[in-house]
Design an enzyme around this catalytic site. Structure first.
Site, PDB file in Angstrom:
ATOM      1  N   GLU A 102       0.585  -1.121   0.037  1.00 45.69           N
ATOM      2  CA  GLU A 102       0.075  -0.036   0.042  1.00 45.69           C
ATOM      3  C   GLU A 102       0.692   1.185  -0.023  1.00 45.69           C
ATOM      4  O   GLU A 102       0.652   1.946   0.955  1.00 45.69           O
ATOM      5  CB  GLU A 102      -0.930  -0.039   1.134  1.00 45.69           C
ATOM      6  CG  GLU A 102      -1.911  -1.104   1.150  1.00 45.69           C
ATOM      7  CD  GLU A 102      -3.033  -1.310   2.232  1.00 45.69           C
ATOM      8  OE1 GLU A 102      -2.874  -0.292   3.272  1.00 45.69           O
ATOM      9  OE2 GLU A 102      -3.956  -1.816   2.182  1.00 45.69           O
ATOM     10  N   ASN A 134      -5.260  -5.150  -2.099  1.00 41.08           N
ATOM     11  CA  ASN A 134      -6.099  -5.038  -0.713  1.00 41.08           C
ATOM     12  C   ASN A 134      -7.397  -4.533  -0.590  1.00 41.08           C
ATOM     13  O   ASN A 134      -7.394  -3.363  -1.250  1.00 41.08           O
ATOM     14  CB  ASN A 134      -5.272  -4.452   0.507  1.00 41.08           C
ATOM     15  CG  ASN A 134      -3.538  -5.123   0.859  1.00 41.08           C
ATOM     16  OD1 ASN A 134      -3.652  -6.302   0.359  1.00 41.08           O
ATOM     17  ND2 ASN A 134      -2.929  -4.321   1.470  1.00 41.08           N
ATOM     18  N   TYR A 159     -10.923  -3.428   1.116  1.00 42.28           N
ATOM     19  CA  TYR A 159     -11.854  -3.232   2.149  1.00 42.28           C
ATOM     20  C   TYR A 159     -13.162  -2.931   1.954  1.00 42.28           C
ATOM     21  O   TYR A 159     -14.131  -3.540   2.403  1.00 42.28           O
ATOM     22  CB  TYR A 159     -11.211  -2.654   3.214  1.00 42.28           C
ATOM     23  CG  TYR A 159     -10.147  -3.376   3.847  1.00 42.28           C
ATOM     24  CD1 TYR A 159     -10.213  -4.168   5.048  1.00 42.28           C
ATOM     25  CD2 TYR A 159      -8.903  -3.145   3.213  1.00 42.28           C
ATOM     26  CE1 TYR A 159      -9.143  -4.906   5.478  1.00 42.28           C
ATOM     27  CE2 TYR A 159      -7.771  -3.941   3.823  1.00 42.28           C
ATOM     28  CZ  TYR A 159      -7.856  -4.987   4.774  1.00 42.28           C
ATOM     29  OH  TYR A 159      -6.829  -5.502   5.375  1.00 42.28           O
TER      30      TYR A 159
HETATM   31  C1  GBH Z   1      -4.698  -2.213   5.374  1.00 41.56           C
HETATM   32  O1  GBH Z   1      -4.623  -1.096   5.223  1.00 41.56           O
HETATM   33  C2  GBH Z   1      -3.095  -2.556   5.876  1.00 41.56           C
HETATM   34  O2  GBH Z   1      -2.371  -2.900   4.919  1.00 41.56           O
HETATM   35  C3  GBH Z   1      -3.300  -3.218   7.168  1.00 41.56           C
HETATM   36  O3  GBH Z   1      -1.856  -3.249   7.958  1.00 41.56           O
HETATM   37  C4  GBH Z   1      -4.322  -2.704   8.143  1.00 41.56           C
HETATM   38  O4  GBH Z   1      -4.212  -3.467   9.326  1.00 41.56           O
HETATM   39  C5  GBH Z   1      -5.612  -3.212   7.489  1.00 41.56           C
HETATM   40  O5  GBH Z   1      -5.602  -2.660   6.111  1.00 41.56           O
HETATM   41  C6  GBH Z   1      -6.819  -2.692   8.131  1.00 41.56           C
HETATM   42  O6  GBH Z   1      -6.745  -1.341   8.257  1.00 41.56           O
HETATM   43  O7  GBH Z   1      -8.404   6.427   4.933  1.00 41.56           O
HETATM   44  O8  GBH Z   1     -10.131   7.737   5.662  1.00 41.56           O
HETATM   45  O9  GBH Z   1      -9.352   7.588   3.343  1.00 41.56           O
HETATM   46  C7  GBH Z   1      -5.931  -0.275   4.566  1.00 41.56           C
HETATM   47  C8  GBH Z   1      -5.919   1.202   4.642  1.00 41.56           C
HETATM   48  C9  GBH Z   1      -8.107   1.697   4.714  1.00 41.56           C
HETATM   49  C10 GBH Z   1      -6.686   2.999   3.514  1.00 41.56           C
HETATM   50  C11 GBH Z   1      -9.319   2.334   4.097  1.00 41.56           C
HETATM   51  C12 GBH Z   1      -7.761   3.647   2.879  1.00 41.56           C
HETATM   52  C13 GBH Z   1      -9.887   4.537   3.100  1.00 41.56           C
HETATM   53  C14 GBH Z   1     -10.398   5.370   4.243  1.00 41.56           C
HETATM   54  N1  GBH Z   1      -6.922   1.630   3.813  1.00 41.56           N
HETATM   55  N2  GBH Z   1      -8.780   3.697   3.635  1.00 41.56           N
HETATM   56  S1  GBH Z   1      -9.436   6.764   4.600  1.00 41.56           S
END
Ligand code: GBH
Length: 459
Positions: free
Chosen positions: A165, A293, A295
């Site tokens: 990331e 990745n 979510y």
């Molecule tokens: C991952 O990041 C990581 O690789 C991992 O280490 C972590 O534990 C896992 O996810 C859970 O969080 O940031 O307000 O714009 C995911 C990171 C999450 C970044 C969602 C972009 C969008 C909302 N991403 N995020 S915001």
């Protein structure tokens, strides 16, 4: 109807060094930017740090037993750069190499394929002191570190992810400051975005120079931006810029050597002097797979009166005024992180990525998972919502794969509850529960469901 995944589909679980290892002052480990950041008051919820975390450094054998019982075929973990090179220079710490040798050997003995991420956010502090990812000299340092890892572990590790990331590294680390090193400067973030792209290419070449048959990829946090107002030019412009900033930057770099021109124009003076003549040749590199990745999806619609120009949030330097909040119908079933649940988004995303860039040989879901507040009842954790999230995302993924999208594997985030960065231990993503008082591990219902999916190779 049973939905099956292809034979040899690579089922795995994922973690990251700083989030689980603990043992922060053991065996010569150097200080990382997350040690510094988490010990800075106000940066992490409850003042939590990774000092102990899940104590995986000492308990990895037990964690491998858990994975063996789950039946997973692969394990994605990251190497802590400061364990191998405590000061971020050429001085090796052999006890650090020995730890990852023990881990890799134990995985292989358990018939679990190691998948190594070289950088999952724990930069040696000594390198940050020179400017970290915003200083171009990081590219060379990272390539040397990657080569040392390939030399030491490449006889047993064939799958490598250079960076995890890089968007988060750049934009959360250097622009909005919620992650280490906590800087807030758009131009530093853009420099970091360029240097992570250069670093991916340099590290890929470095790994291939010593391990020509290695599979090398990069992992990006990707999403779909759902446009809700197609007639609003600000919405359209913002959606395009976000896609270029989040999804296209690193992919265009390794495929073409160039960044989206529209985005560079928007960055304007902020990116002046960062990209040098001749960088296109350095950025372009054979990349064997793309790690994704996933979510949750994003949403964009016309601004409400209270929405300010996006640039004022200190996140990305976009002047548009838009509303990116959760749509009403999804807003009442958010995860503990406050994220929407959009399972179809996973299938949509891999389908779109494959259509847009058919030249990428294959995709891997290197993380997918959810955080919910777990309740321990009679020693059991019946995490219905997390299990449902898992089922629905895999349903969506299976359909896309059955339709011909080349996804070769899926790694659940995460094997264990762990240090969730700025959220500390307050947010649990594990399919295995960790009691932070006793460090006892207990598989949740979602782990049992995952075991079933893995053993039947389907839903
Ligand atoms: C991952 O990041 C990581 O690789 C991992 O280490 C972590 O534990 C896992 O996810 C859970 O969080 O940031 O307000 O714009 C995911 C990171 C999450 C970044 C969602 C972009 C969008 C909302 N991403 N995020 S915001």
């Amino acid at each position: 109807m049973t939905q099956h995944f292809p034979d040899n589909f690579l089922w795995g679980t994922a973690t990251a060094s700083y989030q689980i290892e603990g043992a922060s002052d053991v065996d010569g480990r150097g200080v990382s930017i997350w040690d510094t950041f988490s010990k800075t008051p106000g940066k992490v919820v409850n003042g939590d740090t990774g000092d102990v975390a899940c104590d995986h450094y000492n308990r990895f054998a037990e964690d491998i037993e858990i994975m063996k019982d789950l039946g997973v075929k692969a394990y994605r973990f990251s190497i802590a750069w400061p364990r191998l090179f405590p000061a971020g220079d050429d001085v090796r710490e052999e006890r650090g190499f020995a730890f990852y040798n023990r881990l890799i050997d134990a995985l292989i003995a358990a018939d679990i394929e190691p998948m190594v991420t070289l950088y999952h956010w724990d930069l040696p502090q000594a390198l940050e002191d020179k400017g970290g990812w915003a200083n171009r000299s990081i590219v060379d340092a990272f390539a040397k570190y990657a080569k040392a890892c390939a030399e030491a572990f490449g006889d047993r590790v064939s799958n490598w992810i250079t960076l995890n990331e890089p968007w988060c590294v750049s934009w959360l680390g250097y622009s909005n400051g919620v992650h280490a090193p906590g800087k807030k400067d758009f131009s530093l973030a853009i420099a970091a975005a360029h240097h992570t792209a250069l670093s991916h290419a340099a590290a890929s070449r470095a790994i291939k120079s010593v391990r020509p048959s290695a599979q090398v990829g990069i992992t990006l946090n990707m999403t779909n931006n759902n446009i809700e107002d197609h007639n609003d030019p600000e919405v359209l412009a913002f959606a395009q810029l976000s896609d270029e900033n989040l999804n296209r930057w690193w992919i265009d770099a390794f495929l073409t050597g160039k960044y989206p021109q529209n985005l560079l124009d928007t960055y304007g003076d902020l990116q002046k002097d960062v990209i040098k003549a001749g960088d296109a040749d350095l950025l372009k590199v054979q990349t064997d797979f793309l790690g994704i990745n996933y979510y949750a999806d994003g949403f964009v619609r016309s601004a409400r009166p209270e929405d300010k120009p996006y640039i004022e949030g200190g996140f990305m330097p976009f002047p548009q005024r838009v509303d990116t909040s959760a749509p009403a119908d999804l807003a009442n079933s958010l995860t503990a992180m406050g994220w929407v649940v959009t399972p179809h988004g996973l299938g949509n995303l891999v389908t779109r990525v494959h259509k847009t860039w058919p030249e990428i040989p294959y995709l891997m879901i290197t993380e997918n998972g959810s955080s919910y507040e777990d309740v321990v009842l009679n020693g059991e954790i019946n995490d219905v919502e997390r299990t449902d999230y898992l089922n629905r995302h895999l349903e969506s993924l299976q359909k896309a794969v059955a339709d011909g999208v080349p996804v070769k594997g899926y790694f659940a985030w995460s094997l264990l509850d762990n240090f969730e960065w700025a959220e500390g231990y307050a947010k649990r993503f594990g399919i295995v529960y960790v009691d932070y008082q006793t460090l006892k591990r207990t598989p949740k219902s979602s782990a049992k469901r995952f075991k079933e999916i893995v053993s039947t190779n389907g839903l």
